[in-house]
Design a protein around this motif. Structure first.
Motif, short mmCIF file in Angstrom:
data_model
loop_
_atom_site.label_atom_id
_atom_site.label_comp_id
_atom_site.label_asym_id
_atom_site.label_seq_id
_atom_site.Cartn_x
_atom_site.Cartn_y
_atom_site.Cartn_z
N MET A 139 0.83 -1.21 0.00
CA MET A 139 0.00 0.00 0.00
C MET A 139 0.87 1.26 0.00
N LYS A 140 2.00 1.23 0.70
CA LYS A 140 2.90 2.38 0.70
C LYS A 140 3.46 2.62 -0.70
N ARG A 141 3.82 1.53 -1.37
CA ARG A 141 4.36 1.67 -2.72
C ARG A 141 3.30 2.20 -3.68
N ILE A 142 2.06 1.74 -3.53
CA ILE A 142 0.98 2.25 -4.38
C ILE A 142 0.79 3.75 -4.16
N ASN A 143 0.86 4.18 -2.91
CA ASN A 143 0.73 5.62 -2.62
C ASN A 143 1.87 6.43 -3.22
N GLU A 144 3.08 5.86 -3.18
CA GLU A 144 4.22 6.54 -3.80
C GLU A 144 4.00 6.70 -5.30
N LEU A 145 3.50 5.65 -5.93
CA LEU A 145 3.23 5.71 -7.36
C LEU A 145 2.11 6.68 -7.68
N HIS A 146 1.11 6.74 -6.78
CA HIS A 146 0.03 7.71 -6.96
C HIS A 146 0.58 9.13 -6.97
N SER A 197 3.60 10.05 -7.65
CA SER A 197 4.42 10.25 -8.84
C SER A 197 3.56 10.55 -10.06
N ILE A 198 2.46 9.82 -10.19
CA ILE A 198 1.54 10.06 -11.30
C ILE A 198 0.93 11.45 -11.21
N GLY A 199 0.60 11.85 -9.97
CA GLY A 199 0.02 13.18 -9.78
C GLY A 199 0.98 14.28 -10.17
N LYS A 200 2.27 14.12 -9.82
CA LYS A 200 3.26 15.12 -10.18
C LYS A 200 3.46 15.17 -11.69
N SER A 201 3.48 13.97 -12.31
CA SER A 201 3.70 13.92 -13.76
C SER A 201 2.57 14.59 -14.51
N SER A 202 1.34 14.38 -14.03
CA SER A 202 0.19 14.94 -14.74
C SER A 202 0.12 16.46 -14.58
N GLY A 203 0.84 16.99 -13.56
CA GLY A 203 0.81 18.43 -13.34
C GLY A 203 1.82 19.21 -14.16
N ARG A 204 2.71 18.49 -14.83
CA ARG A 204 3.75 19.17 -15.61
C ARG A 204 3.18 19.70 -16.93
N LYS A 205 3.75 20.82 -17.38
CA LYS A 205 3.33 21.40 -18.65
C LYS A 205 4.50 21.46 -19.62
#
Length: 298
Positions: A281-288, A290-298
């Motif tokens: 579950m900790k690893r899933i949260n870390e990946l979450h 990471s995905i959130g940061k990636s989607s915020g890039r322009k």
């Protein structure tokens, strides 16, 4: 109120039963034991081979054939056709729906009560002592499993996909076996020694289920069966059987009761293997994140 015709209509002639009554005194003890076993396992016989019946009765396939012929049948195929006619046609999903809605009044409360009462009875059964023992046995197997396979066809196939995601989240690799026909073979090759198979099945001993169970046996994979038909052919081939009521025969089945049992298994395994669960579950949260940061890039 309209009711669907039940199987084993009293107006149907029980040819096998009549011949057994009239000829049993003429049979040797060995032949009599075979036909009595067939009488006690009529529905299972529909999908059994002569060799499987021989194994169950501790005789030979030749003895099985002789016993069947002693009752006046040409062979096992003739007997199966007679049995199938006696059972009558299988009630389809649409017929179950018609049967159910025809018995419910137009008042929405009758439908609410139908579902709630069905789930209440099922939960009481799941909480029974014998089911608690079975669930504990299932969790012990799953906690040591390399992977877990989830077998289900139709609506149960959808439940298998959801449950596979739950197991994966807690760190237990999983895969689904939910196709029919030849397509199932492509999923069955995922099964490996060290796995545990959770199977959702009822009375009908369909080829997909029997093939999956056969592959599990070949690989030494223990099977956990979730079923309402606790004396079915599937039950005979499973190591752990959990009694999961889904409603009365001829009525619309309640799949939510199966989901309740599956969630019991997932949460029990999660708590039994808590360190693995927490890591996953900790690893899933870390990946979450990471995905959130990636989607915020322009």
């Amino acid at each position: 109120m309209t009711r669907m015709p039940q199987r084993k209509d009293k107006r149907r002639v029980d040819l096998f039963g009549e011949r057994l009554r009239h000829r049993s005194a003429q049979l040797s003890p060995r032949l009599l034991a075979v036909v009595q076993w067939i009488d006690d396992h009529r529905e299972a016989v529909l999908d059994h081979t002569a060799m499987e019946i021989a194994h169950a009765t501790q005789t030979s396939d030749a003895t099985v054939v002789r016993a069947i012929q002693a009752l006046g049948f040409a062979g096992l195929r003739d007997l199966k056709q007679t049995m199938a006619h006696w059972f009558g046609p299988t009630i389809t999903s649409s017929e179950k729906m018609v049967s159910t809605v025809s018995e419910l009044t137009s008042d929405v409360h009758s439908s609410i009560d139908f579902v709630l009462e069905g789930h209440q009875r099922a939960c009481e059964m799941l909480a029974s002592p014998h089911n608690r023992v079975a669930i504990a046995q299932a969790v012990a197997l799953l906690s040591e499993a390399r992977q877990v396979g989830l077998f289900g066809i139709g609506a149960s196939g959808i439940l298998s996909e959801y449950t596979a995601r739950l197991f994966s989240r807690i760190g237990l690799s999983s895969y689904v076996l939910n196709r029919t026909g030849f397509s199932l073979a492509e999923q069955l090759i995922s099964m490996q020694r060290g796995d545990v198979l959770i199977m959702m099945g009822q009375k009908s001993p369909h080829r997909e289920g029997l093939t999956a169970l056969g592959e599990a046996k070949r690989l030494g994979i223990p099977v956990i069966l979730l079923t309402q038909a606790t004396e079915s052919r599937f039950s005979e081939l499973s190591q752990v059987v959990i009694d999961v009521p889904r409603g009365e025969n001829g009525r619309v089945p309640l799949h939510g009761t199966v989901m309740v049992c599956l969630e019991m298994l997932v949460l029990s395994v999660a708590s039994t293997t808590s360190q693995r669960t927490i890591r996953s579950m900790k690893r899933i949260n870390e990946l979450h994140r990471s995905i959130g940061k990636s989607s915020g890039r322009k």
